[in-house]
Design a protein around this motif. Structure first.
Motif, PDB file in Angstrom:
ATOM      1  N   MET A   1       0.832  -1.192   0.000  1.00 31.04           N
ATOM      2  CA  MET A   1       0.000   0.000   0.000  1.00 31.04           C
ATOM      3  C   MET A   1       0.875   1.254   0.000  1.00 31.04           C
ATOM      4  N   PRO A   2       0.393   2.328  -0.601  1.00 29.36           N
ATOM      5  CA  PRO A   2       1.134   3.589  -0.528  1.00 29.36           C
ATOM      6  C   PRO A   2       1.248   4.051   0.919  1.00 29.36           C
ATOM      7  N   ASP A   3       2.297   4.815   1.196  1.00 33.09           N
ATOM      8  CA  ASP A   3       2.534   5.301   2.544  1.00 33.09           C
ATOM      9  C   ASP A   3       2.790   6.811   2.477  1.00 33.09           C
ATOM     10  N   PRO A   4       1.715   7.593   2.353  1.00 35.79           N
ATOM     11  CA  PRO A   4       1.904   9.029   2.164  1.00 35.79           C
ATOM     12  C   PRO A   4       2.544   9.687   3.381  1.00 35.79           C
ATOM     13  N   VAL A   5       3.197  10.800   3.131  1.00 35.65           N
ATOM     14  CA  VAL A   5       3.841  11.587   4.174  1.00 35.65           C
ATOM     15  C   VAL A   5       2.975  12.801   4.482  1.00 35.65           C
ATOM     16  N   ILE A   6       2.793  13.097   5.765  1.00 38.37           N
ATOM     17  CA  ILE A   6       2.012  14.266   6.166  1.00 38.37           C
ATOM     18  C   ILE A   6       2.820  15.524   5.832  1.00 38.37           C
TER      19      ILE A   6
ATOM     20  N   THR B   1      -1.274  15.418   2.576  1.00 35.15           N
ATOM     21  CA  THR B   1      -0.152  14.513   2.313  1.00 35.15           C
ATOM     22  C   THR B   1       0.519  14.830   0.988  1.00 35.15           C
ATOM     23  N   ASP B   2       1.706  14.232   0.805  1.00 40.39           N
ATOM     24  CA  ASP B   2       2.454  14.447  -0.438  1.00 40.39           C
ATOM     25  C   ASP B   2       1.805  13.761  -1.628  1.00 40.39           C
ATOM     26  N   THR B   3       0.849  12.883  -1.401  1.00 40.70           N
ATOM     27  CA  THR B   3       0.131  12.211  -2.494  1.00 40.70           C
ATOM     28  C   THR B   3      -1.172  12.917  -2.854  1.00 40.70           C
ATOM     29  N   GLY B   4      -1.484  13.991  -2.143  1.00 44.99           N
ATOM     30  CA  GLY B   4      -2.733  14.702  -2.389  1.00 44.99           C
ATOM     31  C   GLY B   4      -3.919  14.131  -1.644  1.00 44.99           C
TER      32      GLY B   4
ATOM     33  N   VAL C   1       4.065  16.552  11.024  1.00 44.73           N
ATOM     34  CA  VAL C   1       4.471  16.941   9.676  1.00 44.73           C
ATOM     35  C   VAL C   1       5.825  16.323   9.335  1.00 44.73           C
ATOM     36  N   GLY C   2       5.886  15.765   8.105  1.00 39.60           N
ATOM     37  CA  GLY C   2       7.119  15.136   7.635  1.00 39.60           C
ATOM     38  C   GLY C   2       7.213  13.655   7.934  1.00 39.60           C
ATOM     39  N   ARG C   3       6.207  13.108   8.592  1.00 37.89           N
ATOM     40  CA  ARG C   3       6.262  11.693   8.946  1.00 37.89           C
ATOM     41  C   ARG C   3       5.309  10.888   8.068  1.00 37.89           C
ATOM     42  N   PRO C   4       5.689   9.673   7.684  1.00 37.34           N
ATOM     43  CA  PRO C   4       4.781   8.822   6.912  1.00 37.34           C
ATOM     44  C   PRO C   4       3.617   8.356   7.778  1.00 37.34           C
TER      45      PRO C   4
END
Length: 359
Positions: free
Chosen positions: A1-6, A44-47, A65-68
Protein backbone atom coordinates in the motif's frame (compact mmCIF):
# COMPACT_ATOMS: atom_id res chain seq x y z
CA UNK A 1 0.00 0.00 0.00
CA UNK A 2 1.13 3.59 -0.53
CA UNK A 3 2.53 5.30 2.54
CA UNK A 4 1.90 9.03 2.16
CA UNK A 5 3.84 11.59 4.17
CA UNK A 6 2.01 14.27 6.17
CA UNK A 7 2.89 17.65 4.68
CA UNK A 8 0.53 19.91 6.63
CA UNK A 9 -1.87 19.94 9.55
CA UNK A 10 -4.45 22.70 9.15
CA UNK A 11 -6.50 23.63 12.21
CA UNK A 12 -9.92 25.26 11.96
CA UNK A 13 -13.03 25.92 14.02
CA UNK A 14 -16.48 25.27 12.56
CA UNK A 15 -19.75 26.60 14.03
CA UNK A 16 -22.07 23.90 15.38
CA UNK A 17 -25.80 24.60 15.58
CA UNK A 18 -28.47 22.81 17.65
CA UNK A 19 -32.13 23.09 16.62
CA UNK A 20 -32.81 24.92 19.93
CA UNK A 21 -30.95 26.22 22.94
CA UNK A 22 -30.18 23.28 25.22
CA UNK A 23 -30.61 23.87 28.94
CA UNK A 24 -28.93 22.74 32.14
CA UNK A 25 -28.20 19.33 33.58
CA UNK A 26 -27.65 18.25 37.19
CA UNK A 27 -24.16 19.80 37.33
CA UNK A 28 -23.82 22.43 34.59
CA UNK A 29 -25.64 25.52 33.36
CA UNK A 30 -27.08 26.07 29.89
CA UNK A 31 -25.42 24.12 27.11
CA UNK A 32 -26.23 26.85 24.61
CA UNK A 33 -27.08 26.67 20.95
CA UNK A 34 -24.04 24.82 19.60
CA UNK A 35 -20.73 26.63 19.92
CA UNK A 36 -17.74 25.69 17.78
CA UNK A 37 -16.08 22.44 16.74
CA UNK A 38 -12.29 22.28 16.40
CA UNK A 39 -11.12 20.22 13.41
CA UNK A 40 -7.79 19.18 11.92
CA UNK A 41 -7.15 18.58 8.21
CA UNK A 42 -4.19 16.31 7.38
CA UNK A 43 -2.64 16.87 3.96
CA UNK A 44 -0.15 14.51 2.31
CA UNK A 45 2.45 14.45 -0.44
CA UNK A 46 0.13 12.21 -2.49
CA UNK A 47 -2.73 14.70 -2.39
CA UNK A 48 -4.81 12.46 -0.11
CA UNK A 49 -6.53 14.27 2.74
CA UNK A 50 -8.06 13.15 6.04
CA UNK A 51 -9.85 15.27 8.58
CA UNK A 52 -11.91 15.19 11.75
CA UNK A 53 -12.73 16.72 15.09
CA UNK A 54 -9.95 17.24 17.60
CA UNK A 55 -10.28 17.03 21.37
CA UNK A 56 -9.12 19.34 24.13
CA UNK A 57 -6.20 21.70 23.59
CA UNK A 58 -4.69 19.48 20.92
CA UNK A 59 -1.05 18.72 20.35
CA UNK A 60 1.85 20.08 18.33
CA UNK A 61 1.34 19.64 14.54
CA UNK A 62 5.10 19.86 14.09
CA UNK A 63 5.45 16.38 15.61
CA UNK A 64 3.35 14.99 12.75
CA UNK A 65 4.47 16.94 9.68
CA UNK A 66 7.12 15.14 7.64
CA UNK A 67 6.26 11.69 8.95
CA UNK A 68 4.78 8.82 6.91
CA UNK A 69 1.29 7.70 7.84
CA UNK A 70 2.55 4.24 8.80
CA UNK A 71 4.60 5.77 11.64
CA UNK A 72 1.52 7.45 13.09
CA UNK A 73 -1.28 4.90 12.84
CA UNK A 74 -1.50 1.12 12.59
CA UNK A 75 -4.48 -0.20 10.60
CA UNK A 76 -4.85 -3.06 13.09
CA UNK A 77 -4.78 -1.07 16.32
CA UNK A 78 -5.00 2.69 15.70
CA UNK A 79 -2.79 5.59 16.74
CA UNK A 80 0.68 4.31 17.63
CA UNK A 81 1.58 7.05 20.12
CA UNK A 82 -1.13 8.45 22.38
CA UNK A 83 0.63 11.82 22.22
CA UNK A 84 -1.10 11.96 18.84
CA UNK A 85 -4.49 10.88 20.18
CA UNK A 86 -5.84 14.38 19.54
CA UNK A 87 -5.65 13.40 15.83
CA UNK A 88 -7.26 9.98 16.37
CA UNK A 89 -10.28 10.78 14.18
CA UNK A 90 -8.34 12.56 11.42
CA UNK A 91 -5.73 9.78 11.25
CA UNK A 92 -8.40 7.09 10.99
CA UNK A 93 -10.14 9.11 8.29
CA UNK A 94 -6.90 9.47 6.31
CA UNK A 95 -6.15 5.78 6.81
CA UNK A 96 -9.53 4.94 5.30
CA UNK A 97 -8.92 7.25 2.35
CA UNK A 98 -5.50 5.69 1.67
CA UNK A 99 -6.85 2.12 1.92
CA UNK A 100 -10.09 3.03 0.11
CA UNK A 101 -12.12 1.62 2.99
CA UNK A 102 -14.73 3.06 5.33
CA UNK A 103 -13.62 3.37 8.93
CA UNK A 104 -16.05 0.67 10.00
CA UNK A 105 -14.28 -1.78 7.67
CA UNK A 106 -10.89 -0.78 9.10
CA UNK A 107 -12.29 -1.59 12.54
CA UNK A 108 -13.47 -5.01 11.48
CA UNK A 109 -17.10 -4.59 10.29
CA UNK A 110 -18.29 -6.61 13.29
CA UNK A 111 -21.53 -4.68 13.72
CA UNK A 112 -24.48 -3.72 11.54
CA UNK A 113 -24.09 -0.63 9.36
CA UNK A 114 -27.52 0.60 10.51
CA UNK A 115 -27.29 1.64 14.15
CA UNK A 116 -30.01 2.63 16.60
CA UNK A 117 -29.67 6.20 17.88
CA UNK A 118 -31.32 7.86 20.88
CA UNK A 119 -31.98 11.58 21.27
CA UNK A 120 -29.54 13.00 23.84
CA UNK A 121 -30.90 16.56 23.86
CA UNK A 122 -33.67 16.49 26.51
CA UNK A 123 -32.19 18.71 29.22
CA UNK A 124 -33.65 20.95 31.95
CA UNK A 125 -35.31 23.36 29.52
CA UNK A 126 -38.27 23.41 31.91
CA UNK A 127 -36.25 25.65 34.26
CA UNK A 128 -35.70 28.45 31.71
CA UNK A 129 -35.97 31.34 31.32
CA UNK A 130 -35.01 31.89 34.92
CA UNK A 131 -37.43 34.75 35.50
CA UNK A 132 -40.37 32.83 34.03
CA UNK A 133 -39.70 29.10 33.60
CA UNK A 134 -41.74 27.38 30.90
CA UNK A 135 -42.42 24.33 33.09
CA UNK A 136 -42.44 20.57 32.79
CA UNK A 137 -44.53 20.30 29.63
CA UNK A 138 -41.59 21.47 27.51
CA UNK A 139 -39.87 18.10 27.89
CA UNK A 140 -42.59 16.35 25.92
CA UNK A 141 -42.67 19.25 23.44
CA UNK A 142 -38.94 18.85 22.83
CA UNK A 143 -39.34 15.11 22.34
CA UNK A 144 -42.05 15.79 19.78
CA UNK A 145 -39.83 18.29 17.98
CA UNK A 146 -37.00 15.77 17.84
CA UNK A 147 -39.40 13.09 16.62
CA UNK A 148 -39.90 15.29 13.57
CA UNK A 149 -36.12 15.08 13.02
CA UNK A 150 -36.29 11.28 13.00
CA UNK A 151 -35.76 10.37 16.66
CA UNK A 152 -37.77 7.62 18.32
CA UNK A 153 -35.97 7.17 21.68
CA UNK A 154 -35.07 9.76 24.30
CA UNK A 155 -32.55 10.25 27.08
CA UNK A 156 -33.92 12.50 29.81
CA UNK A 157 -31.63 14.50 32.05
CA UNK A 158 -32.65 14.22 35.70
CA UNK A 159 -31.17 15.39 39.00
CA UNK A 160 -32.76 18.82 39.28
CA UNK A 161 -32.56 18.62 43.07
CA UNK A 162 -28.78 18.45 42.99
CA UNK A 163 -28.35 22.15 42.22
CA UNK A 164 -31.29 23.96 40.65
CA UNK A 165 -34.30 23.14 42.85
CA UNK A 166 -34.87 21.96 46.37
CA UNK A 167 -34.16 18.27 46.72
CA UNK A 168 -37.82 17.39 47.22
CA UNK A 169 -39.12 19.62 44.41
CA UNK A 170 -36.37 18.59 42.01
CA UNK A 171 -36.93 14.90 42.60
CA UNK A 172 -40.67 15.37 42.14
CA UNK A 173 -40.08 17.16 38.82
CA UNK A 174 -37.77 14.35 37.65
CA UNK A 175 -40.51 11.82 38.31
CA UNK A 176 -43.15 13.96 36.60
CA UNK A 177 -41.11 14.40 33.43
CA UNK A 178 -40.09 10.75 33.27
CA UNK A 179 -43.69 9.64 33.56
CA UNK A 180 -44.93 12.32 31.13
CA UNK A 181 -42.50 11.27 28.41
CA UNK A 182 -43.29 7.60 28.91
CA UNK A 183 -47.03 8.33 28.64
CA UNK A 184 -46.56 10.44 25.50
CA UNK A 185 -44.23 7.90 23.85
CA UNK A 186 -45.31 4.44 25.02
CA UNK A 187 -43.21 2.61 22.38
CA UNK A 188 -40.00 4.61 22.83
CA UNK A 189 -36.84 3.60 24.58
CA UNK A 190 -36.60 6.00 27.53
CA UNK A 191 -33.21 6.46 29.18
CA UNK A 192 -32.37 8.72 32.12
CA UNK A 193 -29.08 10.41 33.00
CA UNK A 194 -28.56 11.95 36.44
CA UNK A 195 -24.98 13.22 35.89
CA UNK A 196 -24.21 11.98 39.42
CA UNK A 197 -26.97 14.21 40.78
CA UNK A 198 -28.40 11.73 43.31
CA UNK A 199 -27.18 9.58 46.16
CA UNK A 200 -28.06 5.91 46.39
CA UNK A 201 -31.08 6.27 48.68
CA UNK A 202 -32.53 9.16 46.71
CA UNK A 203 -32.11 7.33 43.44
CA UNK A 204 -33.82 4.24 44.78
CA UNK A 205 -36.77 6.44 45.79
CA UNK A 206 -36.87 7.87 42.26
CA UNK A 207 -36.84 4.36 40.77
CA UNK A 208 -39.67 3.22 42.99
CA UNK A 209 -41.84 5.99 41.52
CA UNK A 210 -41.00 5.22 37.88
CA UNK A 211 -40.68 1.44 38.13
CA UNK A 212 -43.50 0.91 35.63
CA UNK A 213 -41.88 3.19 33.02
CA UNK A 214 -39.65 0.41 31.63
CA UNK A 215 -36.49 2.54 31.59
CA UNK A 216 -33.92 1.26 29.11
CA UNK A 217 -31.01 2.44 31.21
CA UNK A 218 -30.06 4.65 34.13
CA UNK A 219 -26.86 6.62 33.55
CA UNK A 220 -24.46 7.92 36.19
CA UNK A 221 -27.03 8.02 38.99
CA UNK A 222 -24.43 8.92 41.65
CA UNK A 223 -20.67 9.15 42.08
CA UNK A 224 -18.98 5.86 41.21
CA UNK A 225 -18.93 3.43 44.13
CA UNK A 226 -18.71 -0.31 43.64
CA UNK A 227 -20.84 -1.20 46.67
CA UNK A 228 -23.52 1.36 45.78
CA UNK A 229 -23.68 0.08 42.21
CA UNK A 230 -24.10 -3.48 43.48
CA UNK A 231 -26.93 -2.32 45.74
CA UNK A 232 -28.52 -0.43 42.85
CA UNK A 233 -28.39 -3.55 40.68
CA UNK A 234 -30.18 -5.54 43.36
CA UNK A 235 -32.82 -2.83 43.67
CA UNK A 236 -33.35 -2.73 39.92
CA UNK A 237 -33.63 -6.51 39.85
CA UNK A 238 -36.52 -6.13 42.25
CA UNK A 239 -38.40 -3.18 40.68
CA UNK A 240 -37.27 -2.96 37.02
CA UNK A 241 -35.08 -5.94 36.13
CA UNK A 242 -34.58 -5.13 32.44
CA UNK A 243 -33.21 -1.65 33.17
CA UNK A 244 -29.47 -1.36 32.61
CA UNK A 245 -26.85 0.61 34.51
CA UNK A 246 -24.62 2.80 32.35
CA UNK A 247 -21.39 4.35 33.65
CA UNK A 248 -18.07 5.73 32.54
CA UNK A 249 -18.68 9.13 30.97
CA UNK A 250 -17.34 11.52 33.61
CA UNK A 251 -13.59 11.28 34.37
CA UNK A 252 -13.69 7.49 34.02
CA UNK A 253 -11.24 5.24 35.83
CA UNK A 254 -11.75 2.40 33.39
CA UNK A 255 -9.52 -0.02 35.27
CA UNK A 256 -11.67 0.48 38.37
CA UNK A 257 -14.94 0.15 36.44
CA UNK A 258 -14.09 -3.11 34.67
CA UNK A 259 -14.31 -5.37 37.77
CA UNK A 260 -17.65 -3.77 38.67
CA UNK A 261 -18.89 -4.48 35.16
CA UNK A 262 -17.54 -8.03 35.27
CA UNK A 263 -19.54 -8.58 38.47
CA UNK A 264 -22.71 -7.60 36.60
CA UNK A 265 -23.20 -4.23 38.30
CA UNK A 266 -22.50 -2.09 35.22
CA UNK A 267 -24.14 -3.13 31.97
CA UNK A 268 -22.99 -0.38 29.60
CA UNK A 269 -19.73 1.59 29.46
CA UNK A 270 -19.89 5.10 28.03
CA UNK A 271 -16.42 6.55 27.56
CA UNK A 272 -16.40 9.41 25.09
CA UNK A 273 -15.78 8.67 21.42
CA UNK A 274 -13.36 11.63 21.31
CA UNK A 275 -11.66 12.06 24.70
CA UNK A 276 -11.32 8.29 25.21
CA UNK A 277 -10.96 7.81 21.48
CA UNK A 278 -11.22 5.15 18.82
CA UNK A 279 -7.78 3.74 19.51
CA UNK A 280 -8.50 3.05 23.19
CA UNK A 281 -11.94 1.68 22.32
CA UNK A 282 -10.33 -0.71 19.82
CA UNK A 283 -8.08 -2.09 22.54
CA UNK A 284 -10.85 -2.31 25.15
CA UNK A 285 -13.73 -3.85 23.21
CA UNK A 286 -12.52 -7.49 23.26
CA UNK A 287 -12.34 -7.32 27.06
CA UNK A 288 -15.88 -5.92 27.26
CA UNK A 289 -17.14 -8.74 25.09
CA UNK A 290 -15.35 -11.24 27.31
CA UNK A 291 -17.05 -9.97 30.48
CA UNK A 292 -20.45 -9.46 28.84
CA UNK A 293 -20.58 -5.65 28.95
CA UNK A 294 -21.77 -3.57 26.00
CA UNK A 295 -20.49 -0.17 24.89
CA UNK A 296 -22.20 3.07 23.95
CA UNK A 297 -19.62 5.82 23.49
CA UNK A 298 -20.62 9.22 24.83
CA UNK A 299 -21.14 11.61 21.93
CA UNK A 300 -22.88 14.66 23.37
CA UNK A 301 -21.84 18.13 22.32
CA UNK A 302 -21.05 17.91 18.62
CA UNK A 303 -23.23 16.27 15.96
CA UNK A 304 -20.20 14.79 14.17
CA UNK A 305 -19.47 12.66 17.24
CA UNK A 306 -22.69 10.73 16.62
CA UNK A 307 -21.40 9.80 13.15
CA UNK A 308 -18.07 8.67 14.58
CA UNK A 309 -19.84 6.61 17.25
CA UNK A 310 -21.99 4.95 14.59
CA UNK A 311 -18.89 4.03 12.58
CA UNK A 312 -17.38 2.57 15.74
CA UNK A 313 -20.54 0.57 16.39
CA UNK A 314 -20.56 -0.80 12.84
CA UNK A 315 -16.85 -1.56 13.02
CA UNK A 316 -16.27 -3.00 16.49
CA UNK A 317 -19.74 -4.34 17.23
CA UNK A 318 -20.94 -4.79 20.83
CA UNK A 319 -22.74 -1.42 20.63
CA UNK A 320 -26.53 -1.59 20.70
CA UNK A 321 -27.40 2.12 20.66
CA UNK A 322 -25.49 5.38 20.24
CA UNK A 323 -26.08 8.91 21.45
CA UNK A 324 -27.66 11.30 18.99
CA UNK A 325 -26.77 15.02 18.98
CA UNK A 326 -29.41 16.87 16.95
CA UNK A 327 -27.86 19.66 14.91
CA UNK A 328 -25.51 20.57 12.09
CA UNK A 329 -21.88 21.58 11.61
CA UNK A 330 -21.26 24.43 9.17
CA UNK A 331 -19.55 23.51 5.88
CA UNK A 332 -19.90 19.76 6.55
CA UNK A 333 -21.83 17.62 4.07
CA UNK A 334 -23.11 14.63 6.06
CA UNK A 335 -25.81 13.59 3.59
CA UNK A 336 -24.12 10.23 2.97
CA UNK A 337 -25.38 9.24 6.44
CA UNK A 338 -29.07 8.32 6.32
CA UNK A 339 -31.12 8.91 9.47
CA UNK A 340 -34.73 7.75 9.72
CA UNK A 341 -37.01 6.17 12.31
CA UNK A 342 -34.37 6.39 15.02
CA UNK A 343 -31.68 4.57 13.03
CA UNK A 344 -28.54 5.87 11.35
CA UNK A 345 -26.99 4.09 8.37
CA UNK A 346 -23.29 4.71 7.84
CA UNK A 347 -22.01 5.09 4.27
CA UNK A 348 -19.75 2.70 2.38
CA UNK A 349 -17.30 5.47 1.52
CA UNK A 350 -13.61 5.82 2.34
CA UNK A 351 -12.77 7.09 5.81
CA UNK A 352 -15.72 8.55 7.65
CA UNK A 353 -17.45 9.31 4.35
CA UNK A 354 -17.46 13.06 4.95
CA UNK A 355 -16.05 15.31 2.21
CA UNK A 356 -13.32 17.67 3.37
CA UNK A 357 -14.99 21.01 4.22
CA UNK A 358 -14.14 23.88 1.89
CA UNK A 359 -12.43 26.00 4.52
Amino acid sequence: MPDPVITAVDLHRLPTRYPRTVGRNARLGSHGSGGESAVAVLRTDTGQVGWGLTEGTGGDPRTVVGRPLSELVDPATGVRDLDHAWLDIALHDLLGVVHDLPVHALLGSRGATTVEVYDGAIYFDDLDPEDSPVGAAVAVENCRADTALGHRSFKLKIGRGNRWMSRADGDKRDVLITRSVREAFPEAKVLVDANDGYDLDGFRRYLDQVADCDLYWVEEPFLDDADDLATLRRHLDAVSPTTRIAEGETSPDVDALLPVAAAGHIDVLLMDVMSYGLTRWRALMPELERIGTVASPHAWGRPLKTLYAAQMAAGLGNVEVVEGVPGTTDLVDDTAYQFADGHLTVPDRPGFGLPVPQL
